[in-house]
Motif scaffolding. Structure first.
Motif, PDB file in Angstrom:
ATOM      1  N   VAL A 136       0.838  -1.198   0.000  1.00  0.00           N
ATOM      2  CA  VAL A 136       0.000   0.000   0.000  1.00  0.00           C
ATOM      3  C   VAL A 136       0.875   1.252   0.000  1.00  0.00           C
ATOM      4  CG1 VAL A 136      -1.631   1.385   1.353  1.00  0.00           C
ATOM      5  CG2 VAL A 136      -1.985  -1.077   1.124  1.00  0.00           C
ATOM      6  N   GLU A 137       1.882   1.273   0.874  1.00  0.00           N
ATOM      7  CA  GLU A 137       2.782   2.426   0.951  1.00  0.00           C
ATOM      8  C   GLU A 137       3.520   2.638  -0.367  1.00  0.00           C
ATOM      9  OE1 GLU A 137       5.355   2.671   4.273  1.00  0.00           O
ATOM     10  OE2 GLU A 137       3.865   1.943   5.693  1.00  0.00           O
ATOM     11  N   THR A 138       4.032   1.543  -0.933  1.00  0.00           N
ATOM     12  CA  THR A 138       4.782   1.647  -2.185  1.00  0.00           C
ATOM     13  C   THR A 138       3.910   2.217  -3.296  1.00  0.00           C
ATOM     14  OG1 THR A 138       6.197  -0.215  -1.585  1.00  0.00           O
ATOM     15  CG2 THR A 138       6.067   0.355  -3.924  1.00  0.00           C
ATOM     16  N   GLU A 139       2.699   1.684  -3.427  1.00  0.00           N
ATOM     17  CA  GLU A 139       1.802   2.140  -4.493  1.00  0.00           C
ATOM     18  C   GLU A 139       1.355   3.580  -4.272  1.00  0.00           C
ATOM     19  OE1 GLU A 139      -2.523   0.932  -5.102  1.00  0.00           O
ATOM     20  OE2 GLU A 139      -1.509  -0.255  -6.644  1.00  0.00           O
ATOM     21  N   ALA A 140       1.072   3.923  -3.017  1.00  0.00           N
ATOM     22  CA  ALA A 140       0.563   5.267  -2.734  1.00  0.00           C
ATOM     23  C   ALA A 140       1.577   6.345  -3.074  1.00  0.00           C
ATOM     24  CB  ALA A 140       0.161   5.356  -1.264  1.00  0.00           C
ATOM     25  N   PHE A 141       2.856   6.078  -2.780  1.00  0.00           N
ATOM     26  CA  PHE A 141       3.862   7.112  -2.937  1.00  0.00           C
ATOM     27  C   PHE A 141       4.754   6.943  -4.171  1.00  0.00           C
ATOM     28  CE2 PHE A 141       2.958   7.404   1.658  1.00  0.00           C
ATOM     29  CZ  PHE A 141       2.592   8.734   1.702  1.00  0.00           C
ATOM     30  N   GLN A 142       4.477   5.951  -4.998  1.00  0.00           N
ATOM     31  CA  GLN A 142       5.356   5.724  -6.135  1.00  0.00           C
ATOM     32  C   GLN A 142       5.306   6.882  -7.139  1.00  0.00           C
ATOM     33  OE1 GLN A 142       4.196   2.170  -8.185  1.00  0.00           O
ATOM     34  NE2 GLN A 142       2.159   2.900  -8.712  1.00  0.00           N
ATOM     35  N   LEU A 143       4.187   7.626  -7.143  1.00  0.00           N
ATOM     36  CA  LEU A 143       4.056   8.754  -8.062  1.00  0.00           C
ATOM     37  C   LEU A 143       5.092   9.843  -7.784  1.00  0.00           C
ATOM     38  CD1 LEU A 143       0.186   9.212  -8.315  1.00  0.00           C
ATOM     39  CD2 LEU A 143       1.724   8.375 -10.074  1.00  0.00           C
ATOM     40  N   ILE A 144       5.480   9.994  -6.513  1.00  0.00           N
ATOM     41  CA  ILE A 144       6.413  11.077  -6.192  1.00  0.00           C
ATOM     42  C   ILE A 144       7.791  10.572  -5.791  1.00  0.00           C
ATOM     43  CG2 ILE A 144       4.506  12.505  -5.362  1.00  0.00           C
ATOM     44  CD1 ILE A 144       6.056  12.064  -2.531  1.00  0.00           C
ATOM     45  N   ASN A 145       7.910   9.277  -5.518  1.00  0.00           N
ATOM     46  CA  ASN A 145       9.166   8.766  -4.954  1.00  0.00           C
ATOM     47  C   ASN A 145      10.342   8.980  -5.899  1.00  0.00           C
ATOM     48  OD1 ASN A 145      10.297   7.810  -2.671  1.00  0.00           O
ATOM     49  ND2 ASN A 145       9.651   5.691  -2.939  1.00  0.00           N
ATOM     50  N   GLU A 146      10.136   8.707  -7.170  1.00  0.00           N
ATOM     51  CA  GLU A 146      11.214   8.881  -8.132  1.00  0.00           C
ATOM     52  C   GLU A 146      11.385  10.370  -8.447  1.00  0.00           C
ATOM     53  OE1 GLU A 146      10.686   6.518 -11.594  1.00  0.00           O
ATOM     54  OE2 GLU A 146      10.507   4.634 -10.495  1.00  0.00           O
ATOM     55  N   GLY A 147      12.550  10.876  -8.147  1.00  0.00           N
ATOM     56  CA  GLY A 147      12.842  12.270  -8.444  1.00  0.00           C
ATOM     57  C   GLY A 147      12.513  13.236  -7.326  1.00  0.00           C
TER      58      GLY A 147
END
Length: 393
Positions: A136-147
């Motif tokens: 859940v955490e990975t999917e929720a924040f994957q939009l901003i995690n890179e970069g």
């Protein structure tokens, strides 16, 4: 011999998580069996999973028997799987509806039941019913995690915990001001069971997520937030008022206007994000803000350093003291200890909210002898002791 015993214990724990996952999925399917054509098929599939876990001649062996069993503690389904585990007290269904225990405790033990991504129920099952917390955490924040920088990540996560619901445009403006980014965790329209007569909704005074409404009862589904109220009257402005269940319940929140459409439509983070990010984040931020208040006394604190490598880094430079902390909010100490053994934390100090109690702290300390286990109040006490020590120098 010892390795075999360890393997046996690991298998036992995995089977327990499989049974909990199947029970939760079957319970949800039962509640929407009239609306969702595939729901009855899902109950049948989960019956097969339960039969496989329990073994020949044990446990419910028909969908009807499974649904009946879900109205009782899971320990009655498979006593040997839940020996020594508080998860055995989990009751999935209460009078045909999902119990609050599912949201508070059942979500903790969810595992993927079908490998390879071939799971036809994912089309209609909510994510919390099949997705474990880390995913859940990975999917929720994957939009901003890179970069994203570490500061941007922390600001984003902080925003989601503090603002899990509200008007869509207002949230977008606040997000832009607080985080300075365009990408955000997904917000969805507030579900019907969290809206009172299509007119208003109430945020839980602890986690700020819209509370569940059952007739005239209004409550946060995370029972340890102790937020249970009853709708008692309409005010002069037409907004209903709440009556506290008892004196121990937090002050009743004000009703928020519900907007179905338009720029200010009422939205909230989805259930999985609330349960696995917001609920845990409330305790993390509570501790952070109280440590931050000691800044002028020489305390340094970082929240979610290294993009959440662990939760808090606390230092008192004057004494050379520091503590790396992971805050954990689990109902079952055995499940939490099992999770931490499978994936050792980067921090060596595990901190639990005070409402989990001294008993859980002691149980975890016994289960995890290589880790330090503290209550939130004990961390604050330890930091203040270091402040006093620094002042004496």
């Amino acid at each position: 011999m010892e390795s075999r015993m360890t393997l046996s214990s690991d298998v036992l724990q995995y089977h327990r998580r499989m049974l909990v996952s199947a029970a939760v999925r079957a319970g949800y399917a039962h509640t929407c069996r009239y609306e969702e054509p595939a729901a009855r098929r899902e109950i049948a599939r989960m019956t097969g999973v339960v039969m496989s876990v329990c073994g020949p001649g044990r446990g419910p062996n028909t969908p009807t028997m499974l649904v009946e069993a879900l109205h009782h503690p899971l320990a009655q389904v498979a006593p040997e799987l839940f020996a020594g585990s508080g998860m055995g007290d989990l009751t999935v269904l209460d009078d045909g509806e999902l119990s609050d225990d599912v949201y508070a405790e059942g979500c903790e033990d969810i595992v993927e039941l079908l490998s390879g991504g071939v799971d036809p129920a994912r089309r209609w099952l909510p994510t919390w019913a099949w997705m474990h917390g880390e995913l859940v955490e990975t999917e929720a924040f994957q939009l901003i995690n890179e970069g994203a920088t570490e500061a941007e990540y922390t600001a984003h996560r902080y925003f989601v915990v503090k603002q899990p619901a509200g008007g869509e445009r207002q949230l977008a403006e606040l997000f832009s001001q607080a985080v300075g980014m365009r990408k955000s965790v997904r917000y969805l329209p507030i579900p019907a069971d969290q809206v009172f007569r299509g007119r208003c909704w109430w945020p839980c005074p602890v986690c700020q997520w819209p509370m569940h409404i059952d007739g005239t009862e209004v409550r946060c589904r995370f029972s340890l937030h102790n937020a249970v109220y009853f709708v008692r009257a309409d005010s002069a402005r037409g907004r209903p008022l709440l009556q506290r269940r008892d004196g121990g319940v937090p002050r009743q929140p004000a009703a928020q206007s519900f907007q179905r459409e338009g720029a200010q439509r009422s939205v909230c983070v989805e259930t999985a994000v609330w349960r696995h990010i917001v609920v845990s984040g409330v305790s993390e931020i509570y501790l952070f803000e109280r440590l931050e208040a000691l800044k002028e006394q020489g305390v340094e604190v970082e929240l979610w350093p290294g993009k959440d490598r662990y939760d808090l880094l606390v230092r008192v430079p004057a004494t050379g003291w520091e503590m790396r902390i992971d805050v954990k909010d689990y109902g079952c100490a055995v499940s939490l200890a099992d999770k931490l053994r499978r994936k050792p934390p980067a921090a060596r100090t595990i901190v639990i909210p005070d409402y989990r109690g001294q008993a859980q702290r002691d149980e975890l300390a016994e289960l995890l002898p290589n880790l330090e286990v503290l209550l939130v109040s004990e961390v604050l006490k330890a930091v203040k002791a270091q402040v006093r020590k620094a002042a004496r120098r």
